[in-house]
Motif scaffolding. Sequence first.
Motif, mmCIF file in Angstrom:
data_model
loop_
_atom_site.group_PDB
_atom_site.id
_atom_site.type_symbol
_atom_site.label_atom_id
_atom_site.label_comp_id
_atom_site.label_asym_id
_atom_site.label_seq_id
_atom_site.Cartn_x
_atom_site.Cartn_y
_atom_site.Cartn_z
ATOM 1 N N PHE A 1 0.836 -1.203 0.000
ATOM 2 C CA PHE A 1 0.000 0.000 0.000
ATOM 3 C C PHE A 1 0.869 1.250 0.000
ATOM 4 C CE2 PHE A 1 -3.342 -2.967 1.008
ATOM 5 C CZ PHE A 1 -4.443 -2.407 0.364
ATOM 6 N N SER B 1 2.016 1.648 -3.522
ATOM 7 C CA SER B 1 0.892 2.124 -4.335
ATOM 8 C C SER B 1 0.659 3.613 -4.114
ATOM 9 C CB SER B 1 -0.376 1.337 -3.982
ATOM 10 O OG SER B 1 -0.226 -0.035 -4.287
ATOM 11 N N GLY B 2 0.789 4.071 -2.867
ATOM 12 C CA GLY B 2 0.649 5.497 -2.594
ATOM 13 C C GLY B 2 1.779 6.296 -3.212
ATOM 14 N N TYR B 3 2.991 5.759 -3.151
ATOM 15 C CA TYR B 3 4.145 6.429 -3.742
ATOM 16 C C TYR B 3 3.954 6.595 -5.251
ATOM 17 C CZ TYR B 3 9.091 7.734 -4.032
ATOM 18 O OH TYR B 3 10.266 8.414 -4.227
ATOM 19 N N SER C 1 0.656 9.109 -6.104
ATOM 20 C CA SER C 1 0.574 10.422 -5.467
ATOM 21 C C SER C 1 -0.160 11.446 -6.318
ATOM 22 C CB SER C 1 1.991 10.936 -5.161
ATOM 23 O OG SER C 1 2.762 11.028 -6.348
ATOM 24 N N ALA D 1 -7.884 4.928 -3.175
ATOM 25 C CA ALA D 1 -7.539 5.886 -4.226
ATOM 26 C C ALA D 1 -8.726 6.789 -4.546
ATOM 27 C CB ALA D 1 -7.087 5.144 -5.481
ATOM 28 N N THR E 1 -9.087 9.352 -1.702
ATOM 29 C CA THR E 1 -7.993 10.320 -1.796
ATOM 30 C C THR E 1 -8.245 11.323 -2.905
ATOM 31 O OG1 THR E 1 -6.438 8.626 -1.024
ATOM 32 C CG2 THR E 1 -5.504 10.577 -2.071
ATOM 33 N N PHE F 1 -5.043 2.479 4.750
ATOM 34 C CA PHE F 1 -5.066 3.841 4.211
ATOM 35 C C PHE F 1 -3.858 4.666 4.667
ATOM 36 C CE2 PHE F 1 -8.507 7.005 2.676
ATOM 37 C CZ PHE F 1 -7.555 7.744 2.007
ATOM 38 N N PHE G 1 -0.789 3.943 2.613
ATOM 39 C CA PHE G 1 -0.940 4.527 1.281
ATOM 40 C C PHE G 1 -0.621 6.018 1.324
ATOM 41 C CE2 PHE G 1 -3.492 6.631 -1.999
ATOM 42 C CZ PHE G 1 -3.251 5.860 -3.118
ATOM 43 N N TYR G 2 -1.165 6.711 2.321
ATOM 44 C CA TYR G 2 -0.946 8.153 2.439
ATOM 45 C C TYR G 2 0.510 8.458 2.773
ATOM 46 C CZ TYR G 2 -2.138 13.019 3.377
ATOM 47 O OH TYR G 2 -2.219 14.395 3.318
ATOM 48 N N ILE H 1 2.304 8.624 -0.410
ATOM 49 C CA ILE H 1 2.045 9.894 -1.088
ATOM 50 C C ILE H 1 2.953 10.992 -0.532
ATOM 51 C CG2 ILE H 1 0.355 11.758 -1.342
ATOM 52 C CD1 ILE H 1 -1.812 9.670 -1.613
#
Length: 340
Positions: free
Chosen positions: A70, A73-75, A78, A155, A158, A197, A200-201, A204
Amino acid sequence: MNLRNLMKNRGGKENRHSVVGKRILWLDAARGSGMVLVVLGHAISDTAMDNPLFSRLFYFIYSFHMPLFFFISGYCGSKAMKCYTMSDKCDYIQLRFSRLMIPYFFIGVCYIPLKIVLAKFSSTPVQLNGVLFEMLKGKNPNHQLWTLYVLFVIALITCVLANQKNNEILMVIILGIFQILSVKAPSGIVKNILFEFPFFYAGILCKKHNWIAGKFNKGIGITTLSLLVMINCSMVVSGEHYLKIATGYCGIVASCFVAMQITKTARNPFVAIGKYGMDIYILANAVQVAVRIVFINALGVNGIVCCVLSTVLGVFIPIIISKCFVRKLVWTRKLILGMD
């Protein structure tokens, strides 16, 4: 903003030695090593959970490998935070739906007849009554695909919340509270969304502020690896599930550090595996089920031997299938991998 071009731009401000073309090598290596751990974890659960050493390895892997994915995936995702207009939001959601939910539904539907035919070998037999409705709620006949569903929902949220005045501190506080509360929540999609979550953040934020590339030293790496091991040992003794939050973050930092250390060229095997991460994730389950049925149920081969076979074949057969077939046809690329 040209969102489709933005979605393809993955180089950013990364160190020039860690990037080839538009691919970030250490990120591919982290994804590749994480995918090997996923396949190994599934292999252990299928074949070797009665072995004390392998069962401990299983719990160690599961203490951080999903947070790692995750985070990655966030990286890579973004750009969701840059969708300010309604048009951008709609384009992004459409792209994420194609990439995640088309494979989620297509593979799920394909698994229905397989689950029926192989019901006596399945630990989670499918019930035809309401199966499609269950898929809409995140319960897929291929139960491993819950990740795609959860990732799409995260996603989506976000993207919808994105604006030019994003309050990162407030978001971190809210997500942190939800993550802590989720640990004791009943198992299910909502629990998974709330727990994953923040990882994931975190991806980002690391991408946005360039907090990772070239900034990890041996002290940080060794410290986080040591903490990951020690906290896992503590969980064995205490049984305290809240510590999974700590192992998640320690595992992310340690995995990224290791990936940077082992990544020298694009020929690194973990970099190569990382490029086929989605392919392995989608196709490995079918391979591993076949290994279990043939070698354990039919031939009675030793569980540890089957575990090794399941891991090796679960990584490399999907790559071969994808290179020779799936990625060569437009419709299989779209339906199985969600790729244009």
